[in-house]
Scaffold this motif. Structure first.
Motif, PDB file in Angstrom:
ATOM      1  N   ALA A 266       0.841  -1.213   0.000  1.00  0.00           N
ATOM      2  CA  ALA A 266       0.000   0.000   0.000  1.00  0.00           C
ATOM      3  C   ALA A 266       0.865   1.248   0.000  1.00  0.00           C
ATOM      4  O   ALA A 266       0.559   2.235  -0.713  1.00  0.00           O
ATOM      5  N   ILE A 270       0.779   4.018  -2.976  1.00  0.00           N
ATOM      6  CA  ILE A 270       0.469   5.436  -2.758  1.00  0.00           C
ATOM      7  C   ILE A 270       1.635   6.314  -3.190  1.00  0.00           C
ATOM      8  O   ILE A 270       1.449   7.325  -3.897  1.00  0.00           O
ATOM      9  N   GLU A 274       1.744   8.876  -6.433  1.00  0.00           N
ATOM     10  CA  GLU A 274       2.065  10.300  -6.291  1.00  0.00           C
ATOM     11  C   GLU A 274       3.200  10.698  -7.223  1.00  0.00           C
ATOM     12  O   GLU A 274       3.145  11.747  -7.879  1.00  0.00           O
TER      13      GLU A 274
END
Length: 563
Positions: A266, A270, A274
């Motif tokens: 995770a 993420i 980004e």
């Protein structure tokens, strides 16, 4: 020997003889893991890049599908080859070390003091040679190799992610090392006591089961058969409880590593999203980072069982380690200084371990070359102890023993579940088939050998099953013939044999002992009749000696049992 010393003794044995293969196995294991990570990462990148390239004709025509395809094929083949090579190399090296461990352990228990202690609990040696040695394969296969490959995978995964973003690489590598090594370490501590309890319960279960099988008659007569069954059931319950505790710990490790993998995945997802949104990396590179994180935790899963069984492995190390470096404390028996003397005892005193009464007290005896001595006396008089001292199997606490090289023919015939040849070459490993045939003929077993379909390669059962008592005794006599020693020590050589077989064995011993010094412990007349001198013992002392032709000799001979 302390736990650390025992661990060093076992580790040095692994390292000394097979270091090249052990290193090769660890490197192949790391290569397998790295090929797996690279294969999945490259495949994810390739699939994502191909999908994006197919959005327009221009990018589809410009996209190179051949180089990534070749890389995927190469990594798949390399992963398969390295996995196969790792299994072959690591298991071959481990099995060879374990075989040497068994030999060293057997030799360690064969020294005089340890052998006497082990005789009281012979099942213990069996457990050390089986359970404990089998437990040691985890030390390399399930602890060291997975630890090396997992740590290497964490570092390499961190480097790969570091090329994408240095922060991502460092954080991922530290997280993998902290969680991937910390969780198995915690599991090893939690499972230490259950692993020890399991090892002890398994040993107790096997010992009690053996006692039940071998002692059914005695247990039934004593009314203890049901109590023994309950004792076995109790040991089985303890074993099941230990197994449950270890399985719960292993399950907890799996769950924790799964959660840690999900957290890492995770975080990479993420962070990668980004970076891709800001334009720092492309979507295929983000997919590459995600799949590297997905596979980076897999190598640590291989540590689960090794960590859970580490307590059992360290228990085995503590048990067998002290015996690996054991040296026989029995002092070397020097040859007598006097000419024409084979044996010389000077005021020796010897005590059995754990006993307060000496087995031999101030015993002095001198035996010339080729002389035949019969040692007589009641049971417990010290006859067997005298022979054990002469053979170097009992260490005197006082006095001096000097003797020419000797061989001890014990009361029990020890035969093994092996071929006839295997049982014979124990006496002389360099013996050729011609020598074995000659020894069997000398022992009166030539007719038996002619009837055996496989000859010297015929398998004997446990304890020589398949042979009669007389044949087993003759086989032991054949080993005595193969052992070309100038001094023969015979401890009641015909005990338990019928008259015809016993007379034949005595005659053959007398024939083949020509020119040798012979010391026979006996309470049977037929074994003492050929002696040049009779020595009578009582309470560990020599009370009388008589030479052939004297009235005292005849008197001592008449006092023996006729058969």
């Amino acid at each position: 020997m302390t736990g650390n010393s025992s661990l060093r003794a076992v580790a040095s044995l692994f390292w000394s003889g097979n270091r090249n293969r052990l290193l090769a196995g660890a490197l192949l294991s790391l290569a397998t893991v790295l090929c797996g990570i690279a294969l999945l990462g490259l495949s994810g990148w390739f699939i994502t890049a191909t999908a994006i390239a197919g959005l327009s004709v221009a990018t589809a025509l410009a996209f190179d599908v051949f180089a990534p395809s070749a890389g995927i094929r190469f990594l798949a083949l390399a992963r398969t080859a390295s996995r196969y090579g790792e299994r072959i190399v690591t298991h071959d090296a481990t099995l060879e070390v374990l075989a040497e461990l068994r030999e060293r352990l057997f030799r360690g228990w064969a020294v005089a003091g340890a052998a006497r202690a082990m005789a009281a609990r012979p099942a213990r040696l069996l457990f050390r040679l089986t359970n404990d040695i089998d437990a040691l394969d985890s030390l390399y296969l399930r602890v060291l190799v997975p630890l090396f490959s997992a740590a290497g995978a964490a570092v390499v995964a961190g480097l790969a992610l570091g090329f994408i973003d240095i922060r991502l690489g460092v954080a991922s590598s530290l997280f993998l090392l902290a969680v991937g090594l910390g969780v198995p370490t915690l599991a090893a501590r939690l499972a230490r006591k259950p692993a020890r309890r399991r090892a002890h319960a398994l040993e107790v279960l096997r010992a009690r089961s053996i006692d039940l099988v071998r002692g059914q008659s005695e247990l039934t007569m004593a009314g203890r058969i049901f109590a023994q069954r309950e004792a076995i059931a109790e040991a089985d319950r303890r074993l099941a409880e230990a197994d449950d505790a270890m399985n719960r710990t292993e399950t907890g490790v799996s769950i924790t590593l799964g959660i840690a993998g999900a957290v890492l995945l995770a975080a990479i997802l993420i962070f990668g999203a980004e970076l891709a949104e800001r334009g720092y990396i492309s979507a295929p590179v983000a997919a590459l980072a995600l799949l590297i994180g997905l596979t980076a935790t897999e190598p640590f899963a291989a540590l689960r069982r090794g960590a859970v069984e580490l307590g059992r492995t360290l228990t085995a190390v503590r048990r067998v380690g002290p015996r690996l470096g054991a040296q026989d404390s029995t002092p070397a028996i020097n040859a007598p200084n006097a000419a024409r003397t084979s044996i010389c005892l000077k005021h020796i005193t010897a005590v059995h371990p754990g006993s307060v009464h000496p087995a031999l007290k101030d015993v002095s005896l001198q035996v010339g070359h080729g002389e035949r001595i019969a040692v007589i006396g009641a049971s417990g008089a010290g006859k067997s102890s005298l022979l054990a001292a002469l053979a170097g199997e009992m260490i005197p606490v006082g006095g001096a023993v000097s003797s020419l090289p000797s061989v001890l023919f014990t009361q029990r015939t020890e035969l093994f579940n092996d071929t006839l040849r295997g049982n014979l070459v124990l006496a002389n490993p360099a013996s050729r088939d011609g020598q074995l045939h000659a020894a069997l003929e000398a022992a009166g077993l030539s007719r038996l050998l002619a009837r055996l379909p496989d000859g010297l390669d015929t398998m004997l059962g446990e304890g020589g099953a398949g042979l009669s008592t007389g044949q087993a005794r003759r086989l032991a006599l054949a080993r005595l013939v193969l052992r070309d020693a100038p001094v023969w020590l015979l401890d009641e050589p015909t005990e338990g044999l019928d008259r015809e077989t016993a007379n034949d064995v005595i005659a053959r011993v007398g024939w083949f002992a020509a020119g040798r010094t012979l010391v026979v412990s006996t309470h049977i007349r037929r074994e003492a009749e050929g002696a040049d001198r009779i020595v009578r013992m009582a309470q560990g002392r020599i009370l009388a000696e008589a030479h052939r032709g004297t009235a005292e000799y005849n008197s001592l001979l008449e006092g023996l049992r006729p058969e």
